[in-house]
Enzyme design. Structure first.
Site, PDB file in Angstrom:
ATOM      1  N   THR A   1       3.765   1.952  12.582  1.00  0.00           N
ATOM      2  CA  THR A   1       3.175   0.655  12.137  1.00  0.00           C
ATOM      3  C   THR A   1       3.850  -0.518  12.729  1.00  0.00           C
ATOM      4  OG1 THR A   1       1.760   1.430  10.203  1.00  0.00           O
ATOM      5  CG2 THR A   1       2.147  -0.746  10.378  1.00  0.00           C
TER       6      THR A   1
ATOM      7  N   ARG B   1      -9.674   6.583   4.246  1.00  0.00           N
ATOM      8  CA  ARG B   1      -8.470   5.993   3.768  1.00  0.00           C
ATOM      9  C   ARG B   1      -8.234   4.744   4.461  1.00  0.00           C
ATOM     10  NH1 ARG B   1      -3.040   4.315   5.350  1.00  0.00           N
ATOM     11  NH2 ARG B   1      -1.758   4.652   3.648  1.00  0.00           N
ATOM     12  N   VAL B   2      -7.865   3.546   3.637  1.00  0.00           N
ATOM     13  CA  VAL B   2      -7.422   2.314   4.141  1.00  0.00           C
ATOM     14  C   VAL B   2      -5.892   2.119   3.775  1.00  0.00           C
ATOM     15  CG1 VAL B   2      -7.665  -0.159   4.521  1.00  0.00           C
ATOM     16  CG2 VAL B   2      -9.551   1.498   4.854  1.00  0.00           C
ATOM     17  N   GLY B   3      -4.978   1.693   4.411  1.00  0.00           N
ATOM     18  CA  GLY B   3      -3.829   1.391   3.687  1.00  0.00           C
ATOM     19  C   GLY B   3      -3.514   0.037   3.495  1.00  0.00           C
ATOM     20  N   ASP B   4      -2.324  -0.299   3.450  1.00  0.00           N
ATOM     21  CA  ASP B   4      -1.886  -1.818   3.111  1.00  0.00           C
ATOM     22  C   ASP B   4      -1.877  -2.600   4.394  1.00  0.00           C
ATOM     23  OD1 ASP B   4       0.361  -0.179   4.066  1.00  0.00           O
ATOM     24  OD2 ASP B   4       1.485  -2.052   3.983  1.00  0.00           O
TER      25      ASP B   4
ATOM     26  N   THR C   1       5.578  -2.106   6.239  1.00  0.00           N
ATOM     27  CA  THR C   1       5.388  -0.935   6.777  1.00  0.00           C
ATOM     28  C   THR C   1       6.038   0.173   5.995  1.00  0.00           C
ATOM     29  OG1 THR C   1       6.118   0.616   8.597  1.00  0.00           O
ATOM     30  CG2 THR C   1       7.598  -1.212   8.148  1.00  0.00           C
ATOM     31  N   GLY C   2       5.209   1.115   5.726  1.00  0.00           N
ATOM     32  CA  GLY C   2       5.640   2.210   4.864  1.00  0.00           C
ATOM     33  C   GLY C   2       4.622   2.845   4.134  1.00  0.00           C
TER      34      GLY C   2
ATOM     35  N   GLY D   1       1.629   3.002   2.473  1.00  0.00           N
ATOM     36  CA  GLY D   1       0.714   2.018   2.082  1.00  0.00           C
ATOM     37  C   GLY D   1       0.137   2.014   0.650  1.00  0.00           C
TER      38      GLY D   1
END
Ligand code: ASP
Length: 320
Positions: free
Chosen positions: A184, A212-215, A234-235, A237
């Site tokens: 990311t 799915r949606v991350g941070d 980054t990580g 999420g």
């Protein structure tokens, strides 16, 4: 309007970029690959720093830096995005201007070459903050300069191999490895007017499913900026969302009076792993201080400090 930089005696600028945090095994990183990644980080620093040097805005600087990283297949964003469970690339991005507290985000877009530009258009040209999927792309069709590409544009052999490997592990009953994600991208900047901005862009996590949606596109979780602090994360999420990581770092600076490094360290090095998450963040404050903590083996990162000193680093024992 008055500059928000409390130390705005003479203009200073600062820029930090990241290309993701995660398991980066030193022995598997060939010299060629490492050189290519550092070149990509430097290219992003060049793009963002040129904007700041010319007196441009922090929001322009972070956009330019993230576009450069999205165009580089080394990173999990734009061209080099990972595949979801169905073998499709779904891209997320967000941007926030700390001076105006304007923000824009897109999630799950499949045909936009540079999602950060669409997130920025959402911020500047729509009445909304966050747009998803085909709706976001429909909005993008109304905005000149948003480049659309065939989804095949996002196909890279390496990401395809990673998907196949993740699915083979899944079929063998392995729990999805939480730290296998990285790549990311993000940028944070302080401009000569004393204003801050943050931007983040990603393909998300390999083998993600069900939309799915991350941070990364969540304002507060993966991206946040005020007139005192700007953060890109980054990580893993899900944990960044649950801890509202980027906004928490800025809140600690604002309400507790914590220094930037202490605030970022508390969230990234203590709160995140305590919950079982992992990752890193880059941050800058209105005085040009920068912080780049991560609790993973490595985080691709690069910086230009107010005094002009510049560098790139990958592992924890690299120069900071
Ligand atoms: N934070 C991103 C996500 O969860 C992934 C990453 O940073 O590598 O979508």
């Amino acid at each position: 309007m008055a500059a928000s930089n409390p130390s705005a005696r003479s203009p200073i600028t600062a820029l930090v970029v990241h290309g993701g945090a995660g398991t980066i095994v030193r022995t598997q990183l060939t010299p060629e690959r490492e050189a290519s990644i550092r070149a990509g980080l430097n290219h992003a620093l060049d793009a963002g720093h040129a904007v700041l040097q010319a007196g441009g805005s922090a929001r322009d600087a972070v956009t330019a830096a993230v576009v450069a990283l999205e165009d580089d297949a080394n990173f999990n964003a734009g061209h080099g995005a990972v595949f979801n469970h169905d073998g499709v690339n779904e891209l997320d991005a967000s941007i926030m201007d700390g001076h105006t507290l304007e923000a824009g985000a897109v999630a799950g877009v499949r045909r936009v070459k540079n999602p950060i530009q669409l997130a920025r258009a959402a911020m500047e040209k729509s009445p909304h903050v966050m747009l998803v999927g085909t709706g976001a792309e429909g909005f993008g069709q109304t905005v000149p300069d948003i480049a659309f590409v065939d989804p095949k544009f996002f196909f890279t052999e390496e990401r395809w191999r990673q998907l196949r490997a993740a699915q083979a592990e899944e079929a063998a009953g392995a729990v999805a490895p939480p730290s296998a994600h990285f790549g990311t991208v993000g940028a944070v900047a302080l401009d000569a007017h004393g204003h801050l901005a943050a931007a983040t862009s990603t393909g998300g996590m390999t083998n993600k499913r069900w939309g799915r949606v991350g941070d990364s596109p969540i304002i507060g979780a993966g991206t946040y900026a005020t007139d005192r602090c700007a953060v890109s994360g980054t990580g893993w999420g899900e944990f960044f969302i649950r801890l509202n990581v980027a906004a928490d770092i800025c809140a600690r600076v604002a309400y507790r009076g914590d220094g930037l490094q202490a605030a970022a360290d508390e969230v990234v090095m203590h709160r995140l792993p305590a919950l079982g998450g992992d990752g890193g963040a880059i941050a800058v404050d209105a005085d040009g201080n920068i912080a780049m903590p991560f609790n993973t083996e490595g985080m691709y990162r690069g910086w230009v400090r107010p005094d002009g000193t510049r560098g790139t680093a990958i592992f924890g024992d690299d120069a900071r």
